[in-house]
Design an enzyme around this catalytic site. Structure first.
Site, PDB file in Angstrom:
ATOM      1  CB  CYS A  86      -7.682   6.062  -1.612  1.00 48.94           C
ATOM      2  SG  CYS A  86      -8.282   6.027  -3.420  1.00 48.94           S
ATOM      3  CG  HIS A 194      -4.376   2.784  -1.041  1.00 50.05           C
ATOM      4  ND1 HIS A 194      -5.358   2.657  -0.390  1.00 50.05           N
ATOM      5  CD2 HIS A 194      -4.502   3.400  -2.132  1.00 50.05           C
ATOM      6  CE1 HIS A 194      -6.246   2.935  -1.383  1.00 50.05           C
ATOM      7  NE2 HIS A 194      -5.869   3.245  -2.404  1.00 50.05           N
ATOM      8  CD  GLU A 196      -4.404   1.433   2.788  1.00 46.59           C
ATOM      9  OE1 GLU A 196      -3.704   2.563   2.815  1.00 46.59           O
ATOM     10  OE2 GLU A 196      -5.458   1.201   1.889  1.00 46.59           O
TER      11      GLU A 196
END
Lengths: 220, 731
Positions: A86, A194, A196
């Site tokens: 990002c 993302h 994560e």
């Protein structure tokens, strides 16, 4: 595998990245402040999401010129794996480590939702746990994820296998629906989604975890 | 500055009545100067002093064994076990958001975040409750777009997930929208920070952004009615900087990990004035401030401007002596201003120095204890007559219009612009009954919901107040959470009108009753009055924000159907309660009759039963019934689960009553077939009304063998389509 997470003022996915890295590698990553001219030797560097320096200028432009990034660029050029997610991806394009730029979403709106990604390259350090051609689900959350590069650059990226992920549908106007890009050497990956945020079923799935496991498998 | 003669016009322009000015003269024993008058005016504004609502707010229950800190501080604090505390509050930013929707909403989020982290909590979730005017009012689209991007712009940058909320449209908000923002944070129960200053001689420290001329008199503006020229007040709207807020959060939490802080308070409404007055008066001490030391963004700022500025992202704290350097180093690391701007005195006065002169000297007790408090005349809302609410001409069209209409359609257009996943603990995203956010690193989770049904509050304030509290309780319960406490944001019209004051008194009475019956105290809140434009008040809107806990977040229920062949059951009794219903208003275009009644004992029994099933792992699909009744809930579950349903409703009630009644304390559930009979029996044994309605499956919702048949594809398109089409002006 020893990793570092770079923290800029305004980073806000630094903790999420650290949690994911610790879950997969079993080791807490080093949190490196933006003013650090040098930091411990690590096997993997992550640039997290957020709004570094407020992103009041072009997203990532200030961070790309920060003290710590001089060192990150040096290490990336020496072959240390670097993942930018990002805002981290925006920083990587601003440093020139990755080609292209991330413009405001075509909708002009911030977009936060799960998206389907097509895995394009399944051979890289970051993507070897996936299968090319298969679809995975990973969320996005950005205002400026509209990937742009000129035609020659895009052709070259596709030709060299540097497109890692593609959105299954257009979500931000990105050229050729590109969601993630590798550098030529394959040791730098920038992506808007993302990974994560998708590391356990409670959060909606584990497709993101595979990315970290891929790195772990290679680096041990 | 000190030379300005205070005339009756100046007094009036400061929103003070002649009687209130007399109180100032009496308190000071002399005429105030302009700076002092400004300080009195903001401290005695409705927004800061609660002068019209205070005597009624005292009736609200605020205590429970798990309440660590109730109303009166920056936010409420509850114990969530294991040495952890949840800190939360909701606040309005209505007037600024109407004038300048982006900045008004953004700074609303910023302000409520500060209220929470000022007490030592890391903010973990933002919520909001939004009310806009009717969709075809010329301003509505612009206001929705501005408010939503303002909330997102601030919350996304700060990195706190915006996990849910509610949005409604009603003509009464045409000239006065409501933007209520709520923040929930987590702290160590042993390390809560309060605002009472202590220690004569201790330094008073200013941190954060510099002070500018923005927002001067915001609190006074928020305490007056709107007129057509309110646009001219745009300069009183503050400008937010979420990046600085993010740095401020990190810097404050870093300093809070040391033992340097004696007291801390954010500079919210009325800025430096209210923070210093509140800190000093709570601690029973005096403050001497050297205004020359206040970090200033603009040149030649006057004491009046510095004291009344509402520049954002600023905090005031009292440090232990000798800790200034250590604290300063932390704020310098985060590139924030840090200035010692005064010290604590034993005078009991707020003393202001500027360029070597005393420019203000006010005994704090006159500001706080002498603050006006009004028992304004109030007349109760007349009891309505019960009415028979007729069936629609075309049942299918009525359902489609409701599900695909402004008040029941999907809010995806809104929440997909909010980062609702950052921090990696959102385990129930927007769109469910309540948002659920894990307590980082534990099995526990917080369930959060904001609710109120202004139609009911207007029809019967007491029942409406009860229902608002009960609905948050029910929504939290529907996820498997145990509701613990609430915050509120009381939005009403002009309290100087007895019928509006009657709404306030009635709603508070109902809320108090529900809080007591449900063991669900109020720990923080905010009052926003004068929500009127040109003498027309909004619907009474006491928004409630509830917080509950799931001890084992793996046992959580969600709305979507989870596959074919599950048994659909309705818990709770459906009565002929279509008065003040959404069906009546949207389809029949009427608003009459009695709103539904909440039987709080039934509410509690039904909820406790459902929660126990979820906690035991017997139930994972639950939805509460609210606006739009049974058919709205069924449609939500089917659309989100991409699974149809076939149900049969008996003839004890007309079909449209079954479908649209808004009877309270009801839950729609889907159970595994082999569990269904046990669950039904257990429900009966517990005394619940329970009806087995049918099963999940197929690609449509079919009621009574085809009396109503709704293809899922069309239903989904209607449900998802309204908001994007409205915002593109394509309706």
């Amino acid at each position: 595998m020893k990793s570092a997470v770079i923290v800029f003022p305004g980073s806000n996915c630094d903790r999420d990245m650290a949690v994911a890295l610790e879950k997969v590698t079993g080791k807490k990553p080093e949190m490196v402040w933006h003013q650090s001219a040098d930091f411990e030797k690590v096997d993997f560097i992550a640039l997290p999401g957020g709004f570094s320096y407020g992103d009041y200028l072009r997203c990532g432009a200030m961070s790309a010129r920060s003290t710590v990034m001089k060192e990150v660029i040096k290490r990336a050029e020496a072959g240390v794996p670097v993942l930018g997610v990002c805002n981290g991806f925006q920083v990587l394009t601003e440093t020139g480590l990755l080609p292209g730029a991330l413009m405001r979403n075509a909708s002009l709106h911030f977009v936060c939702r799960d998206v389907e990604l097509e895995v394009v390259n399944d051979a890289s350090l970051f993507t070897n746990g996936y299968t090319a051609g298969s679809n995975i689900t990973i969320p996005v959350a950005h205002h400026d994820g509209n990937y742009y590069a000129d035609k020659e650059t895009l052709d070259a990226l596709e030709g060299e296998g540097q497109v890692a992920f593609r959105y299954a549908e257009d979500i931000n106007g990105a050229q050729r629906r590109i969601a993630g890009v590798l550098n030529k050497k394959g040791n730098v990956l920038g992506m808007m989604p993302h990974p994560e945020r998708m590391i356990e079923p409670a959060l909606g799935g584990s497709d993101g975890r595979i990315l970290f496991e891929s790195v772990m498998n290679r680096l041990g | 500055m000190t030379d300005t003669k205070i005339t009756p016009e100046i007094v009036r322009d400061h929103g003070l009545t002649p009687k209130e000015y007399d109180l100032i003269l009496k308190g000071l024993g002399r005429e105030p100067n302009l700076t002092e008058l400004g300080i009195y005016s903001v401290m005695w504004s409705e927004h800061c002093s609660y002068k019209s609502s205070k005597i009624h707010l005292k009736k609200l229950p605020t205590k429970a064994p798990w309440v660590i800190c109730g109303p009166g501080e920056n936010a409420g604090v509850i114990d969530i076990g294991d040495g952890q505390a949840a800190i939360f509050k909701m606040e309005s930013h209505n007037h600024p958001s109407f004038i300048e929707p982006y900045q008004g909403a953004a700074t609303g989020v910023g302000g409520i975040l500060r209220d929470v982290f000022t007490m030592g909590a890391r903010p973990v979730a933002n919520m909001n409750a939004l009310r806009f005017g009717e969709p075809d009012h010329p301003k509505t689209r612009h206001l929705v777009a501005g408010v939503v991007s303002g909330i997102g712009g601030y919350g996304n940058c700060v990195g706190v997930p915006t996990v849910g909320g509610e949005t409604n449209f009603d003509p009464s908000y045409n000239g006065n929208i409501l933007v209520n923002a709520m923040t929930v944070g987590l702290a160590d129960a042993e390390k809560i920070f309060y605002s009472a200053a202590a220690g004569v001689g201790n330094p008073v420290v200013y941190v954060g952004s510099k002070t500018g001329r923005d927002g001067i008199h915001g609190a006074t503006m928020a305490s007056a009615e709107f007129t057509d020229d309110s646009e001219e007040k745009r300069p009183t709207v503050q400008v937010g900087d979420p990046f600085t807020e993010k740095l401020l959060i990190e810097a404050c939490l870093e300093l809070m990990a040391t033992d340097a802080i004696v007291a801390i308070q954010d500079m919210g409404a009325a800025g430096l004035t209210s923070s210093s007055v509140e800190m000093a008066s709570k601690g029973g001490v005096g403050f001497e401030l050297i205004l020359d030391n206040v970090p200033q963004r603009e040149e030649n700022m006057l004491p009046y401007e510095m004291m009344l500025s509402e520049s954002q992202e600023r905090m005031l704290m009292v440090l232990k002596p000798g800790r200034e350097e250590m604290a300063k180093a932390i704020f310098e690391k985060w590139e924030l201003d840090f200035a010692v701007i005064g010290h604590i005195t034993d005078t009991g006065n707020l003393t202001l120095k500027f360029k070597g002169e005393t420019v203000g000297d006010i005994p704090l007790n006159t500001l706080v204890d002498d603050a006006p408090e009004y028992d304004r005349p109030h007349t109760a809302t007349p009891k309505r007559k019960a009415v028979d609410v007729e069936a629609p001409k075309d049942l299918k069209k009525a359902v489609m219009d409701l599900i695909g209409g402004p008040n029941l359609c999907s809010r995806r257009w809104i929440w997909s612009q909010y980062d609702h996943m950052v921090m990696g603990d959102t385990i129930q995203r927007p769109g469910g009954d309540a948002a659920v956010v894990r307590v980082h690193g534990t099995e526990k989770a917080l369930a959060i919901s904001t609710d109120v049904t202004p139609r009911y509050c207007y029809a019967d304030p007491v029942e409406g107040g009860k229902q608002a509290v009960a609905e948050t309780w029910r929504n939290i319960t529907a996820t498997g959470g145990l509701p613990l406490a609430i915050t509120n944001c009381l939005n009403f019209g002009n309290p100087e009108r007895p019928e509006i004051m009657g709404q306030i008194v009635g709603c508070l009475e109902g809320m108090a009753e529900a809080c007591v019956a449900l063991d669900y105290p109020i720990v923080s809140g905010n009052v926003s009055l004068y929500n009127e434009t040109n003498g027309k008040g909004i619907l009474p809107t006491p928004a409630i924000g509830g917080v509950g806990i799931l001890k084992q977040s793996k046992h959580m229920a969600t709305v979507p159907f989870k596959g074919d062949g599950q048994v659909i059951m309705l818990f709770g009794e459906t009565k002929n309660e279509l008065g003040a219903s959404l069906y009546q208003r949207e389809i029949l275009k009427k608003d009459e009759g009695l709103p539904p009644v909440v039987d709080l004992a039934v509410e509690r029994r039904n909820g406790d039963f459902v929660r126990a099933l979820i906690e035991n792992g017997q139930l994972t699909t639950v939805h509460d019934l609210s606006d739009g009744g049974l058919i709205a809930a069924l449609a939500d579950m089917a659309i989100s689960g991409k699974t149809g349903a076939t149900i049969t409703l008996d003839d004890s009630l007309p079909l449209h009553v079954h479908l649209f009644s808004e009877s309270q304390s009801r839950y729609l559930i889907a159970a595994e077939p082999d569990e269904a009979e046990t669950i039904r029996q257990e429900a009966r044994d517990a005394g619940l009304a329970v009806a087995v309605l049918g099963t999940t499956g197929g690609d449509s919702i079919t009621v009574n063998g085809g009396a109503l048949d709704l293809p899922l594809a069309a239903l989904t398109a209607a449900h998802e389509g309204w908001f994007p089409a409205f915002m593109k002006n394509e309706l």
